[in-house]
Motif scaffolding. Sequence first.
Motif, mmCIF file in Angstrom:
data_model
loop_
_atom_site.group_PDB
_atom_site.id
_atom_site.type_symbol
_atom_site.label_atom_id
_atom_site.label_comp_id
_atom_site.label_asym_id
_atom_site.label_seq_id
_atom_site.Cartn_x
_atom_site.Cartn_y
_atom_site.Cartn_z
ATOM 1 N N LEU A 6 0.820 -1.207 0.000
ATOM 2 C CA LEU A 6 0.000 0.000 0.000
ATOM 3 C C LEU A 6 0.860 1.267 0.000
ATOM 4 N N LEU A 7 1.973 1.237 0.705
ATOM 5 C CA LEU A 7 2.887 2.370 0.741
ATOM 6 C C LEU A 7 3.495 2.627 -0.634
ATOM 7 N N GLY A 10 0.873 4.095 -2.856
ATOM 8 C CA GLY A 10 0.649 5.486 -2.471
ATOM 9 C C GLY A 10 1.741 6.404 -2.983
ATOM 10 N N VAL A 11 2.994 5.964 -2.907
ATOM 11 C CA VAL A 11 4.116 6.777 -3.393
ATOM 12 C C VAL A 11 4.019 6.945 -4.907
ATOM 13 N N GLY A 13 1.306 6.797 -6.715
ATOM 14 C CA GLY A 13 0.181 7.694 -6.964
ATOM 15 C C GLY A 13 0.533 9.148 -6.706
ATOM 16 N N ALA A 14 1.275 9.408 -5.629
ATOM 17 C CA ALA A 14 1.680 10.780 -5.307
ATOM 18 C C ALA A 14 2.622 11.338 -6.368
#
Length: 75
Positions: A6-7, A10-11, A13-14
């Motif tokens: 998930l991390l 998320g990275v 996506g950011a």
Amino acid sequence: MLIKLLLVIGVIGAVYFFFIKKSTPLTKERHEKKKKESDDETMVACEVCNTYITTSEAIVVSKKFYCSTECRDKA
């Protein structure tokens, strides 16, 4: 293991959101078009009867704005 996945998502996506998905030229064109449309809708007062009308609807004679042909003829 799930937290790491998930991390990473998320990275990624950011990074996509902040660096790759910048404002596109299409968005800039839309913004300029909206700005132009809002400029056309400026309200002005008729020289004779002081009725407020938009510049796109006004009759302009010698840089003076009139709301109708009757007011233009009175002037």
